[in-house]
Write a protein that holds these residues in place. Structure first.
Motif, PDB file in Angstrom:
ATOM      1  N   MET A 123      -3.476   1.654  11.173  1.00 19.37           N
ATOM      2  CA  MET A 123      -2.762   1.383  12.423  1.00 19.37           C
ATOM      3  C   MET A 123      -2.184   2.648  13.047  1.00 19.37           C
ATOM      4  SD  MET A 123      -3.161  -1.752  13.034  1.00 19.37           S
ATOM      5  CE  MET A 123      -2.066  -1.861  14.450  1.00 19.37           C
ATOM      6  N   PHE A 156       0.365   4.307  11.934  1.00 24.39           N
ATOM      7  CA  PHE A 156       1.818   4.383  11.766  1.00 24.39           C
ATOM      8  C   PHE A 156       2.192   5.602  10.935  1.00 24.39           C
ATOM      9  CE2 PHE A 156       2.204  -0.544  11.981  1.00 24.39           C
ATOM     10  CZ  PHE A 156       1.915  -0.482  13.334  1.00 24.39           C
ATOM     11  N   ARG A 175      -4.533   7.209  18.131  1.00 25.73           N
ATOM     12  CA  ARG A 175      -4.038   5.878  17.750  1.00 25.73           C
ATOM     13  C   ARG A 175      -3.856   4.934  18.929  1.00 25.73           C
ATOM     14  NH1 ARG A 175       1.222   8.989  15.759  1.00 25.73           N
ATOM     15  NH2 ARG A 175       1.970   9.517  17.824  1.00 25.73           N
ATOM     16  N   GLU A 176      -3.501   5.462  20.116  1.00 25.92           N
ATOM     17  CA  GLU A 176      -3.277   4.491  21.210  1.00 25.92           C
ATOM     18  C   GLU A 176      -4.600   3.897  21.697  1.00 25.92           C
ATOM     19  OE1 GLU A 176      -2.230   7.619  21.433  1.00 25.92           O
ATOM     20  OE2 GLU A 176      -3.395   8.524  23.047  1.00 25.92           O
ATOM     21  N   GLN A 225      -5.470   1.311  18.946  1.00 23.85           N
ATOM     22  CA  GLN A 225      -4.664   0.100  19.059  1.00 23.85           C
ATOM     23  C   GLN A 225      -5.094  -0.792  20.217  1.00 23.85           C
ATOM     24  OE1 GLN A 225      -1.333   2.455  18.747  1.00 23.85           O
ATOM     25  NE2 GLN A 225      -1.174   2.196  16.532  1.00 23.85           N
ATOM     26  N   TYR A 257      -3.276  -7.046  15.348  1.00 23.59           N
ATOM     27  CA  TYR A 257      -2.640  -6.777  14.070  1.00 23.59           C
ATOM     28  C   TYR A 257      -1.601  -7.833  13.733  1.00 23.59           C
ATOM     29  CZ  TYR A 257       0.440  -4.184  10.812  1.00 23.59           C
ATOM     30  OH  TYR A 257       1.212  -3.790   9.748  1.00 23.59           O
ATOM     31  N   ILE A 302       4.766  -9.332  25.186  1.00 19.64           N
ATOM     32  CA  ILE A 302       3.659  -8.569  24.588  1.00 19.64           C
ATOM     33  C   ILE A 302       2.453  -8.554  25.535  1.00 19.64           C
ATOM     34  CG2 ILE A 302       1.982  -8.550  22.679  1.00 19.64           C
ATOM     35  CD1 ILE A 302       4.690  -7.441  21.896  1.00 19.64           C
ATOM     36  N   TYR A 336       3.306  -6.080  28.150  1.00 24.78           N
ATOM     37  CA  TYR A 336       3.442  -4.747  27.567  1.00 24.78           C
ATOM     38  C   TYR A 336       2.065  -4.161  27.256  1.00 24.78           C
ATOM     39  CZ  TYR A 336       5.009  -1.238  24.122  1.00 24.78           C
ATOM     40  OH  TYR A 336       5.236  -0.078  23.431  1.00 24.78           O
ATOM     41  N   ARG A 337       1.161  -5.009  26.771  1.00 30.07           N
ATOM     42  CA  ARG A 337      -0.196  -4.537  26.472  1.00 30.07           C
ATOM     43  C   ARG A 337      -1.099  -4.608  27.679  1.00 30.07           C
ATOM     44  NH1 ARG A 337      -1.949  -5.179  20.467  1.00 30.07           N
ATOM     45  NH2 ARG A 337      -3.792  -4.279  21.378  1.00 30.07           N
ATOM     46  N   VAL A 359       7.028  -2.314  15.088  1.00 31.07           N
ATOM     47  CA  VAL A 359       5.600  -2.589  14.891  1.00 31.07           C
ATOM     48  C   VAL A 359       4.952  -3.045  16.194  1.00 31.07           C
ATOM     49  CG1 VAL A 359       4.010  -4.272  13.890  1.00 31.07           C
ATOM     50  CG2 VAL A 359       5.670  -3.131  12.439  1.00 31.07           C
ATOM     51  N   TYR A 360       5.614  -3.970  16.889  1.00 28.00           N
ATOM     52  CA  TYR A 360       4.993  -4.542  18.074  1.00 28.00           C
ATOM     53  C   TYR A 360       4.961  -3.574  19.246  1.00 28.00           C
ATOM     54  CZ  TYR A 360       3.953  -8.845  15.894  1.00 28.00           C
ATOM     55  OH  TYR A 360       3.364  -9.766  15.076  1.00 28.00           O
ATOM     56  N   LEU A 361       5.838  -2.572  19.237  1.00 27.05           N
ATOM     57  CA  LEU A 361       5.783  -1.571  20.306  1.00 27.05           C
ATOM     58  C   LEU A 361       4.703  -0.543  20.033  1.00 27.05           C
ATOM     59  CD1 LEU A 361       9.593  -1.046  21.032  1.00 27.05           C
ATOM     60  CD2 LEU A 361       7.974  -2.569  22.154  1.00 27.05           C
ATOM     61  N   VAL A 362       4.560  -0.115  18.747  1.00 30.24           N
ATOM     62  CA  VAL A 362       3.593   0.949  18.458  1.00 30.24           C
ATOM     63  C   VAL A 362       2.194   0.424  18.137  1.00 30.24           C
ATOM     64  CG1 VAL A 362       5.296   2.658  17.721  1.00 30.24           C
ATOM     65  CG2 VAL A 362       4.307   1.120  16.041  1.00 30.24           C
ATOM     66  N   SER A 363       2.025  -0.901  17.950  1.00 30.52           N
ATOM     67  CA  SER A 363       0.674  -1.382  17.657  1.00 30.52           C
ATOM     68  C   SER A 363      -0.039  -1.830  18.933  1.00 30.52           C
ATOM     69  CB  SER A 363       0.706  -2.502  16.622  1.00 30.52           C
ATOM     70  OG  SER A 363       1.368  -3.624  17.135  1.00 30.52           O
ATOM     71  N   ALA A 364       0.464  -1.408  20.074  1.00 27.62           N
ATOM     72  CA  ALA A 364      -0.185  -1.711  21.351  1.00 27.62           C
ATOM     73  C   ALA A 364      -0.763  -0.418  21.924  1.00 27.62           C
ATOM     74  CB  ALA A 364       0.835  -2.307  22.314  1.00 27.62           C
ATOM     75  N   VAL A 374      -0.126   1.770  23.784  1.00 29.27           N
ATOM     76  CA  VAL A 374       0.906   2.502  24.527  1.00 29.27           C
ATOM     77  C   VAL A 374       1.247   3.711  23.666  1.00 29.27           C
ATOM     78  CG1 VAL A 374       3.252   2.401  25.438  1.00 29.27           C
ATOM     79  CG2 VAL A 374       1.820   0.369  25.518  1.00 29.27           C
ATOM     80  N   ARG A 405       3.115   6.702  21.793  1.00 28.59           N
ATOM     81  CA  ARG A 405       4.483   6.771  21.275  1.00 28.59           C
ATOM     82  C   ARG A 405       5.373   7.575  22.218  1.00 28.59           C
ATOM     83  NH1 ARG A 405       4.904   7.912  14.920  1.00 28.59           N
ATOM     84  NH2 ARG A 405       3.298   6.483  14.201  1.00 28.59           N
TER      85      ARG A 405
END
Lengths: 272, 266
Positions: free
Chosen positions: A50, A52, A71-72, A75, A80, A100, A103-104, B106-111, B113, B115
């Motif tokens: 992911m 992270f 990563r972006e 994603q 996930y 969400i 946001y996405r 998690v939900y902010l960085v797994s989109a 978008v 960092r």
């Protein structure tokens, strides 16, 4: 092209914790099960996928893109479900899914609606007051609603009742036949067995086996020949124990569940 | 560069807190301006003469002749510093560290978008909150001053004073925000994020008492906020405010970089 690929992924947390030289690849359209007990390194591998955390050694890629560097973009392709679900407590389930979606920048919400109906999710209650199972449903909807190419699911059925678990398994199978790639981490043997083509078993940070469910079964199946006193006895024995009778001799095979296969890798150290 | 959905959520998250602190500011500003009266001034002056160290510690110095001077003595030593500071500490910790600690990051960085976009959005919502609070304070000051003592303050002087105050709070915000980004543990993030500004303020109180402890002024960034200097447009006061602004820009940039590069064990 491999949808997911990890090469010598390494992350040492000390005390034998972490992941060590984990390599595997998941071709597009495959469902890959990732089995291991708590603390074996499943979530650590997923955190790498992911983007992270940055790998200390080796690398991993999703759809050919490096999981840390790009990563972006990664994603954008991935849906996930985290192992430990935590939303914004101040929202209701519906508000969170709406957030969400925006946001996405997800265009169509038809999939979201369909998923809410399928899992009978009550979108009006506050997340703070939800049970674990209801939260899990919100997590499932938010992972699948963007219709992503790759699904990374970290113990996704925790807290779900058996009915919802089987609906979830149906959903995963549908997505698989639609060509989606699925990476499913679990310690629930049944859901992995019912959904995945291949299975990787991780133990103390090392990938100890990667094989198809079929191969894993074959390798661990033991066959016995049993001599009975009479032919009648032999045929009823064969009927009762699922063997094949030949005169007074009956051949029976063990049909190990994934759990038994799994225990072979862990031996008596299962609870380490 | 910024995500408007997230920005909207964070501004909504600031509203309640802003309302509470705005109410406190209104009450204090109204009371202090209402107290402005040559006779009461004599009384307060006698307090400051009787116990100069104690009154100076909270920024109240004698000899504030004009209404603005009076406001500087009794508002800008404590209320206008501490109330926005508390808002800043609470908000900066919840903008990043709380999400990381709770796992909802998690939900902010797994989109899809970046960092850096997430961090810049959070910085912007923090600065907007500070701006709203300082702007609100300014408006309340002007309204009460004009209502009770028409034409006793020069608006441009008040504006330059509050611009300096804004620069100070932007800087405090950058310190707290950096702590929020640097520490993944909520206890550490809030410990440093709240601890540093509070310690700096205590140093400022000590420095205000004068005498041997005056040298504490070299240890605190509050020294860079010089209300009297800002009102009289002294170059040193303006440079100090500029230093605060540039310093905050650097710290915000470092925060965004730290957040973009850090490992998130969520």
């Amino acid at each position: 092209m491999d949808a997911i690929r990890a090469e010598n992924l390494k992350r040492d947390y000390g005390d034998g914790k972490g992941v060590f030289d984990v390599s595997f690849s998941v071709p597009q359209g495959e469902a890959f099960g990732f089995l291991g007990p708590n603390g074996a390194g499943k979530t650590t591998v997923i955190r790498h996928l992911m983007g992270f955390i940055r790998p200390k050694g080796g690398k991993c890629a999703v759809c050919g893109m490096d999981c840390w560097e790009k990563r972006e973009l990664v994603q954008g392709k991935v849906g996930y479900i985290p192992g430990e679900i935590s939303f914004f407590d101040d929202m209701t389930g519906g508000e969170f899914l709406k957030f969400i979606g925006k946001y996405r920048k997800i265009g169509s919400l038809s999939k979201q609606k369909e998923l809410i109906d399928r899992f009978e999710l009550d979108t009006k209650s506050k997340i703070k007051k939800m049970s674990k199972g209801t939260k899990q449903k919100v997590g499932i909807v938010s992972a699948f609603m963007a219709d992503p190419e790759v699904l990374i699911l970290d113990e996704p059925t925790g807290g779900l009742d058996p009915l919802m678990q089987s609906r979830f398994i149906d959903l995963v199978n549908e997505e698989k036949s639609a060509g989606k790639t699925i990476f499913l981490s679990s310690h629930m043997f049944e859901e992995v067995e019912r959904t995945c083509d291949r299975i990787g078993i991780i133990r103390r940070g090392h990938l100890v086996a990667v094989d198809s469910v079929h191969e894993l079964r074959k390798r661990h199946i033991r066959t016995y020949s049993v001599q009975l006193d009479s032919q009648e006895e032999a045929s009823s024995f064969a009927r009762d124990f699922g063997g094949s009778a030949d005169g007074c001799t009956v051949k029976v095979s063990s049909k190990p569940s994934l759990e038994e296969i799994f225990m072979n890798y862990y031996g008596g150290e299962y609870h380490d | 560069m910024i995500n408007f959905t997230l920005f909207g959520r964070e501004m909504k998250g600031s509203v309640k807190l802003l309302a509470v602190f705005a109410a406190v500011l209104t009450m204090y500003i109204a009371c202090i301006i209402y107290l402005y009266d040559p006779e009461t001034m004599e009384m307060l002056d006698s307090f400051t003469k009787a116990m100069p160290e104690l009154m100076a510690a909270v920024g109240m110095t004698p000899g504030a002749a004009s209404l603005l001077g009076f406001m500087i003595s009794y508002l800008y030593g404590f209320i206008m510093l501490v109330i926005p500071m508390i808002f800043i500490i609470i908000r900066s910790i919840s903008l990043v560290a709380k999400y990381v600690d709770r796992g909802s990051m998690v939900y902010l960085v797994s989109a899809p978008v970046k960092r850096s976009t997430i961090a810049i959005t959070q910085v912007l919502s923090l600065i907007c909150g500070i701006f709203i609070l300082v702007l609100y304070g300014t408006v309340v000051e002007i309204v009460f001053a004009q209502a009770l003592f028409p034409d006793q303050i020069v608006i441009s002087e008040l504006l330059s004073l509050n611009l300096g105050l804004f620069a100070l709070h932007i800087f405090i915000g950058s310190v707290c925000f950096l702590c929020s980004c640097a520490f993944s543990d909520l206890k550490l993030a809030s410990g440093f994020g709240a601890g540093i500004p509070i310690l700096m303020y205590i140093f400022q109180m000590l420095a205000n008492m004068g005498g041997s402890v005056e040298n504490f002024k070299y240890l605190t960034f509050f020294t860079l906020f010089d209300p009297e200097g800002l009102v009289s447009n002294e170059p040193s006061a303006l440079i100090s405010a500029l230093v605060l602004l540039i310093g905050s820009l650097i710290l915000y940039a470092v925060s965004v970089a730290v957040f973009s590069k850090k490992d998130l064990h969520i």
